[in-house]
Write an enzyme that holds these catalytic residues in place. Structure first.
Site, short mmCIF file in Angstrom:
data_model
loop_
_atom_site.label_atom_id
_atom_site.label_comp_id
_atom_site.label_asym_id
_atom_site.label_seq_id
_atom_site.Cartn_x
_atom_site.Cartn_y
_atom_site.Cartn_z
N LEU A 385 0.70 26.05 -16.52
CA LEU A 385 -0.73 25.60 -16.24
C LEU A 385 -1.85 26.74 -16.69
O LEU A 385 -2.89 26.10 -16.99
CB LEU A 385 -0.90 25.18 -14.89
CG LEU A 385 0.10 24.13 -14.33
CD1 LEU A 385 -0.13 24.10 -12.72
CD2 LEU A 385 0.01 22.66 -14.84
N GLY A 386 -1.50 27.71 -16.79
CA GLY A 386 -2.36 28.85 -16.85
C GLY A 386 -1.65 30.12 -17.09
O GLY A 386 -0.72 30.06 -16.70
N GLY A 388 -2.98 34.37 -16.53
CA GLY A 388 -3.97 35.64 -16.14
C GLY A 388 -3.38 36.90 -16.15
O GLY A 388 -2.27 37.21 -16.65
N PHE A 390 -2.64 38.97 -13.93
CA PHE A 390 -1.53 39.37 -13.02
C PHE A 390 -0.43 38.35 -12.90
O PHE A 390 0.83 38.69 -12.31
CB PHE A 390 -2.08 39.23 -11.69
CG PHE A 390 -3.26 40.28 -11.49
CD1 PHE A 390 -2.90 41.58 -11.31
CD2 PHE A 390 -4.60 39.73 -11.51
CE1 PHE A 390 -4.06 42.40 -11.25
CE2 PHE A 390 -5.60 40.66 -11.35
CZ PHE A 390 -5.34 41.83 -10.82
N LYS A 408 2.84 30.58 -8.86
CA LYS A 408 2.33 31.52 -9.66
C LYS A 408 3.37 32.92 -9.75
O LYS A 408 3.71 33.16 -8.68
CB LYS A 408 0.99 32.28 -8.60
CG LYS A 408 0.44 33.48 -9.72
CD LYS A 408 -0.83 33.80 -8.70
CE LYS A 408 -1.75 35.10 -9.44
NZ LYS A 408 -2.65 35.26 -8.86
N ASP A 500 -13.75 37.85 -7.86
CA ASP A 500 -13.59 37.26 -8.99
C ASP A 500 -13.88 36.01 -9.19
O ASP A 500 -13.31 35.19 -9.96
CB ASP A 500 -11.76 37.57 -9.51
CG ASP A 500 -11.67 37.21 -11.05
OD1 ASP A 500 -12.47 37.43 -11.59
OD2 ASP A 500 -10.38 36.73 -11.34
#
Length: 807
Positions: A385-386, A388, A390, A408, A500
């Site tokens: 899905l994404g 980043g 981290f 995540k 953030d």
């Protein structure tokens, strides 16, 4: 012959043979059979008749003086790549005219373009071949003699090259796919194909056809399992090349990966959300068919189509739901080839008397981090899905309940990264608010750390706003800002800063409603009144000036970001975005907020709201409570949508396009590194060519077997650390570049003692191998020898530099 002029005179004609002296011959002779200069014995005399005229003064007339040819600049040995031009030239001296001839290995030259320009001789052989190599001799002669000059020409064969290989081959299921690559080489060639890191072995359905100039991978009766990247590796003794060919097998898509999940919606409607197929059949998904079935005694149990043209993975059911009736739902996907089998059925849902879905209130459950199992023991991992700094986020489906979640997956190569992941999980599991994404569980194993979160299906807020079907107005913008502030007030009440906040971290709950949630607490921290918190992270466009100045952050640091988001929401422009990152940081530090023509249709209350958030003085910024009480927050409640002006979306679309371009640029760094690793293909075997002995030469066999060794390599520093002398109070950047596979683990040391990250010290380790130790506000005690240690399963490497802090 002088005398009385009255006497009769006679002219005598005679023939003279001119012979160069031995000294002249020796001075022009050269050594070696292929050496430059004339070969001994090549100078010969040629008879020619010259009339000698006597002078009228009865003096003897001088004879014409002829000089034999000689090379003042002889031919030179050269090495030329195959396919390039051979150019040989020399410079002559002597009496003209010259007669020039060329020899190749002692035979007359019948190729190339010879020329004579005055005293310059030249031979050009275009697009040379290996057989053009050898000894070239230029022979020059005139009336006085003859000479020659020779040179050795080496034609360097080119390593193997692919000739217009295909990038993609597409066939329908059941057909035969032929992946053919042609190549050229001056040497014997061996080729093999690799799929899923294994060499393709001839079988009944898949085999390789090798020839001298081509290699073809044949896949008969192609099926979905054959889809993927096939790498051809071609090797000769001069080098090797590889190329990836993508095979696509077009077929009906697989069923959607999850059953439809029912979301909370008011009125007589509901929203269904699901996951797309794991495999789209090799052709893009065009849409979905949503079906429903009425449950209960006496019902026929027939499936009825609600829509056949849903274009996304969510759908609002607006009609056809009867009060007190029970329903279940399922979904089919379709592409250009056909429609899939149906998904798993949803849970049965019962409508109440008003036609509203009966829902249980949201329950926030605490959990214990699972250190025994892996996330794959309980969940099926689907598409990403994404991504980043981290970690990466993947869609998950619970194996028993079918619930769709998000996972995540943290980077966990170093202990400090694992500790940071655990801190985020502990922090977010304590936050329970409707405007914050909820943590549902976590897994902490030796190989990975994963946080399971609720799946928020609506996408980024700004992406929703630019949709053509969405009406973007100032009151709706105020409603979104109110929700952001409600979520931020909750975490600020617990003395937590997000640090953030940016548009990407504000997402919609579903694809049709207006509710949002705040996500990504990777930088969030709980403030300690006794210990000021300083950070060196964040997104330049949205960080507050105190972050750039490395001053203590406060709750008000988030409020600056809230103001910047609101500015972009109303105008589509980023207030401090420069042409470069350094320019952006400079504009943020200056903190000069301007409202240009994009705000001419925006109310004064909205401008005042933003101005009181985007202030350089931290103490003068609005708090969450003050912002929620601002008059602009109440404006949307009384505004009549009929008379509310729609805001333009063009600039916001451009802003989003620019943000995607930036993400792509960062992603390219990772892609380049992956491409580098993929070039070191593992697994080799000796391919055969028709009519040839299957045994390969030792050079080719060694080359193919070395591919796996190239994939595995011990760490090394392609860019070492450099000694630095810096003034006190400055920021130190110790930078190196580390290569090796598997990816090395990195440890930094000072005077042989391991360093830990702190508010002043941070380590950045990028996908391309760039590693940086960043030390803020340098002090004299920071001076010393710093060492970067990189280690993997293949070995270990060290690199050191001395830091001196002066002043």
């Amino acid at each position: 012959m002088s005398g009385d002029p009255s006497k009769k005179r006679y002219v005598s004609t005679f023939r003279m043979y001119l012979q160069p002296s031995v000294q002249d011959q020796d001075s022009s002779a050269g050594g070696g059979s292929l050496g430059n200069g004339p070969t001994p014995g090549t100078v010969v005399s040629r008879s020619r008749t010259y009339p000698v005229q006597l002078a009228t003064e009865n003096k003897p007339g001088p004879a014409a003086e002829l000089n034999p040819p000689r090379f003042t600049e002889p031919l030179k040995d050269c090495t030329v790549d195959e396919g390039c031009d051979i150019v040989l030239h020399g410079v002559l001296a002597g009496s003209q005219p010259f007669h020039i001839s060329w020899l190749h290995n002692g035979e007359p030259v019948h190729f190339g373009t010879p020329s004579l320009d005055g005293v310059v001789v030249r031979l050009v052989v275009d697009d040379c071949l290996p057989e053009d190599a050898g000894a070239y001799t230029c022979v020059a002669e005139n009336a006085a003699g003859k000479t020659s000059s020779s040179a050795a020409v080496c034609v360097r064969g080119l390593p193997v090259q692919l000739k217009d290989p295909p990038k993609q081959v597409e066939v329908r299921a059941g057909e035969t796919a032929r992946l053919q690559c042609c190549f050229s080489s001056s040497f014997p060639v061996a080729a093999c194909w690799i799929h899923n890191k294994d060499q393709v072995v001839d079988g009944s359905r898949i085999w390789v056809e090798n020839g001298d100039k081509h290699s073809t991978l044949v896949v008969a009766e192609a099926q979905a399992s054959d889809v993927g990247s096939y790498i051809i590796v071609v090797r000769d003794r001069k080098g090797w090349v590889q190329h990836a060919v993508s095979l696509t097998v077009i077929d009906r898509p697989q069923p959607p990966a999850s059953c439809p999940v029912i979301s909370q919606i008011s009125g007589s409607s509901l929203v269904l959300s699901w996951s797309g197929p794991c495999y789209d059949g090799g052709s893009a998904i065009v849409g979905y068919v949503v079906e429903t079935k009425k449950e209960g005694p006496g019902e026929p149990g027939e499936w009825k189509e609600l829509t056949g043209c849903c274009r996304s993975t969510s759908y609002r059911v607006r009609s056809g739901l009867e009060p007190l009736c029970e329903y279940s739902f399922r979904v089919r996907a379709y592409n250009a080839v056909g429609i899939s089998r149906p998904s798993k059925e949803s849970d049965i849902i019962k409508m109440d008397t008003e036609g509203k879905v009966q829902e249980e209130p949201q329950i926030y459950e605490d959990f214990v981090i699972d250190t025994t199992n892996k996330v794959t023991d309980h969940y099926t991992v689907l598409e990403r899905l994404g991504m980043g700094k981290f970690g990466q986020v993947f869609q998950l489906v619970h194996k028993e309940s079918g619930r769709v979640c998000a996972g995540k997956f943290y980077k966990g190569r170093r202990s400090m990264e694992r500790e940071a992941a655990r801190r985020e999980i502990q922090l977010i599991k304590s936050l329970h608010h409707p405007k914050l994404v909820q943590c549902l569980g976590a897994y902490d194993s030796r190989s990975e750390i994963v946080m399971v979160m609720e799946y928020v299906a609506g996408g980024e807020l700004f992406e929703r706003i630019v949709d053509d079907n969405f009406e973007h107005t100032e009151p709706t913008s105020a409603r979104y800002m109110q929700q952001i502030l409600e979520g931020m007030r909750y975490i600020h009440q617990r003395n937590i800063v997000h640090l953030d906040l940016k548009p990407e971290n504000v997402v919609c709950v579903d694809s049709s409603g207006t509710n949002i949630k705040i996500i990504d607490f990777g930088l969030a921290s709980k403030l300690d009144p006794t210990t000021p918190l300083k950070i060196m992270q964040g997104t330049p466009e949205f960080v507050a000036p105190e972050v750039i100045s490395f001053e203590p952050v406060e709750l008000a640091t988030d409020m600056w970001s809230v103001g910047v988001i609101c500015y972009i929401l109303l105008s589509g422009e980023s207030p401090f975005q420069g042409n470069s990152e350094s320019e952006t940081l400079a504009l943020v530090t200056a903190a000069e907020l301007e409202f240009d023509e994009d705000f001419k249709e925006i109310s004064d209350q909205a401008r005042d709201f933003i101005s009181n958030l985007v202030k350089k003085d931290v103490r003068r910024r609005l708090s969450c409570d003050e912002a929620l009480a601002h008059p602009w927050m109440a404006s949307f409640a009384t505004a009549n949508p009929r008379y509310t002006k729609t805001l333009p979306k063009e600039k916001m679309k451009k802003y989003l396009a620019k943000q995607k371009w930036k993400k792509t640029g960062k992603a390219l760094l990772a892609l380049k590194r992956l491409a580098l690793l993929s070039s070191k293909v593992d697994g080799t075997s000796r391919p055969t060519s028709p009519g040839e002995d299957p045994g390969l030469t030792p050079e080719v066999e060694k080359a193919l077997k070395s591919l796996e060794e190239k994939l595995l390599s011990q760490p090394y520093f392609s860019q070492p650390l450099m000694d630095q002398v810096v003034p006190r109070g400055s920021t130190v950047h110790l930078i190196c570049n580390i290569q090796g596979y598997p990816d090395p683990e990195v440890e930094w040391l000072k005077e042989e003692e391991s360093l830990k990250e702190s508010s002043r010290l941070r380590v950045e380790y990028e996908e391309d191998g760039s590693c940086m130790l960043l030390l803020a506000d340098a002090e004299s005690g920071d001076s010393g020898l710093y060492t970067c240690r990189a280690a993997n399963s293949q070995g270990e490497a060290h690199c050191s530099a001395r830091l001196s802090v002066e002043g």
